[in-house]
Write an enzyme that holds these catalytic residues in place. Structure first.
Site: not given
Ligand SMILES: CC(C)(COP(=O)(O)OP(=O)(O)OC[C@H]1O[C@@H](n2cnc3c(N)ncnc32)[C@H](O)[C@@H]1OP(=O)(O)O)[C@@H](O)C(=O)NCCC(=O)NCCS
Length: 474
Positions: A277, A307, A353, A362, A408
């Site tokens: 955002s 997000h 994250h 938070r 979240d």
């Molecule tokens: C926030 C988020 C998008 C960050 O993404 P990122 O920087 O790519 O995270 P990572 O580098 O740790 O990801 C590596 C792997 O772990 C997985 N992973 C990360 N968080 C995960 C979670 N909460 N549950 C399951 N798998 C997860 C990713 O999907 C990725 O899988 P892939 O290699 O098969 O694509 C990710 O942690 C996520 O999807 N979390 C859940 C949604 C969420 O809470 N979003 C709000 C963020 S404030």
């Protein structure tokens, strides 16, 4: 210039640089330099100083390298690329967010409160984000007054909102309303009339103040249209603060809930510049799209499930968990449910994250609020139990770089407790808060004259050529 003169100049520059760094350091002591209660007047004084500082800094250190870019970073969502300047906040992977150098507990301690309240007023955080200074109570009261005075929204926005089908997601409604409110943009009007670019920040400031003032009413109309039979919200009470008015327009009057909203609207404001955002607002604003259009772009990003929409997703997921497992849940049942989520190719919402590597502060401050006000709430207990179980599972799965909860994972349970149960709506509240951070940043983007953003991209064949050339050099 001789070598010794150049070295001396550089040393002088470094000394000056260190002094600047100290002025915005993470000391936690209270910086409060200005006495005027008019935020624009304060900015008029601060901005030329900062402009000069940045010009001098770039002149002397503009060629300094701050990082490198690998091919993996380019395919990997630009993770780790140091490519943005954002003045309002910085995110430390272990410690979490600092707003202008202040941690969340420091903000809770130092920022002014409402009469009889314990939580900081978002008005104060906005002042801090914009100026870098902790505001006085009078300065915060002045912001409240300005926002209350600017809160009216145009009739065409109300008509549009009232005509949306109830099937349209609240975030789509919110973003659309922000877009069409640019009928009010002072920036767009002045630009069309050929305003001098030195005035951009002032116009951006005016639009930002107007937009922030109007958002609670827009957000409340959406809520009431969807969930309260379209009864319009009460008018703003000019004696009350921004959060009180927003909560009241939604239809709630529990003072404890108002306190939660003050905290909620403070902590969701800003998370440095690279999140979807914030980055979207900055990017679209760099084309000199007005603040309404730029903010709407950010809201379309916040509406994504990875997000901001994650706070809705957390509750959807937790509700499914309750439905499938019933009331009291054992840790083993929980583990099985979480593994099933992962095995079905989904993420555990609210965990992980892109930058953070520890529990999000938070999350922690919302947990502390829950421990104080609703320690026996069954949903809070379940969220606390999930917190005990999920990190070990994510570590065992070995994929997520951060197995800890983010903001979240906790916000929904608090909103549910106070009766705001419509989870589809939660991201709109996040968006109302996020306005404070991204618009504070946008004012600085225009004040510092940041140009249109336009990084270089490559296709895979070109990247292969670059990779081969680099390998041959070795
Ligand atoms: C926030 C988020 C998008 C960050 O993404 P990122 O920087 O790519 O995270 P990572 O580098 O740790 O990801 C590596 C792997 O772990 C997985 N992973 C990360 N968080 C995960 C979670 N909460 N549950 C399951 N798998 C997860 C990713 O999907 C990725 O899988 P892939 O290699 O098969 O694509 C990710 O942690 C996520 O999807 N979390 C859940 C949604 C969420 O809470 N979003 C709000 C963020 S404030």
């Amino acid at each position: 210039m001789s070598r010794s003169v150049r070295t001396l100049a550089k040393i002088k520059g470094i000394i000056k640089l260190n002094q600047g760094a100290i002025a915005t350091s993470t000391s936690g002591s209270c910086r409060q330099a200005s006495s005027s209660t008019n935020l624009k007047d304060v900015l008029e004084k601060i901005i030329p100083e900062k402009q000069k500082e940045v010009v001098e800094f770039r002149k002397q250190f503009g060629n300094t390298k701050v990082g490198e870019v690998t091919i993996d970073m380019m395919y990997g969502g630009m993770r780790g690329i140091r490519g943005l300047v954002t003045e309002t906040s910085v995110l430390d992977p272990d410690e979490g967010i600092r707003f202008r150098g202040y941690s969340i507990p420091e903000c809770q301690k130092l920022l002014p409160k409402a009469p009889g309240g314990n939580e900081p007023l978002p008005e104060g955080l906005f002042w801090l984000l914009v100026t870098g200074e902790i505001p006085s109570q009078e300065q915060v009261n002045a912001i409240t007054k300005e926002w209350n005075d600017r809160a009216d929204i145009p009739n065409h926005v109300i008509t549009m909102l009232n005509n949306f089908p109830s099937s349209l997601h609240p975030m789509s409604q919110f973003s659309a309303a922000c877009t069409v409110m640019n009928s009010e943009s002072k920036f767009a009007k002045a630009y069309a009339e050929g305003v001098n670019k030195s005035k951009y920040w002032e116009l951006c400031y005016e639009d930002s103040m107007d937009l922030i003032a109007k958002l609670p009413t827009v957000a409340a109309i959406i809520y009431r249209n969807l969930y309260k039979e379209g009864n319009p919200p009460d008018p703003i009470d000019k004696k009350k603060d921004w959060s009180w008015n927003y909560t009241s327009m939604l239809g709630f009057d529990n003072p404890e809930f108002v306190e939660l909203m003050r905290l909620y609207l403070t902590i969701h404001t800003d998370h440095e510049g690279g999140n979807v955002s914030a980055h979207a607002v900055h990017l679209v604003g760099s084309a000199l799209s007005d603040p309404y259009l730029s903010f709407a772009a950010g809201m379309n990003g916040l509406a994504g499930p990875l997000h901001g929409l994650a706070n809705q997703e957390v509750l959807v997921w937790t509700t499914k968990l309750q439905e499938s497992l019933g009331g009291e849940v054992t840790d083993d049942q929980l583990r099985e449910f979480i593994w099933n989520t992962l095995k079905s190719g989904q993420v555990v919402p609210g965990y992980g994250h892109a930058v953070l590597r520890k529990t999000d502060p938070r999350y922690t401050c919302q947990r502390e609020f829950a421990l104080k006000h609703l320690p026996n709430d069954p949903l809070f207990k379940l969220v606390a139990q999930i917190y005990k179980v999920v990190p070990d599972i994510l570590i065992e799965q070995g994929k997520a770089k951060n197995p800890w909860p983010n903001v979240d994972a906790h916000s929904g349970v608090l909103l549910q407790y106070y009766g705001l149960k419509e989870m589809n709506y939660y991201t709109v509240m996040f968006g109302v808060s996020r306005a404070l951070g991204v618009l504070a940043s946008l004012i600085w983007d225009r004040a510092l004259g940041l140009p249109i953003e336009r990084p270089k991209s490559f296709d895979t064949p070109q990247l292969k050529k670059i990779a081969v050339a680099a390998a041959q050099k070795k």
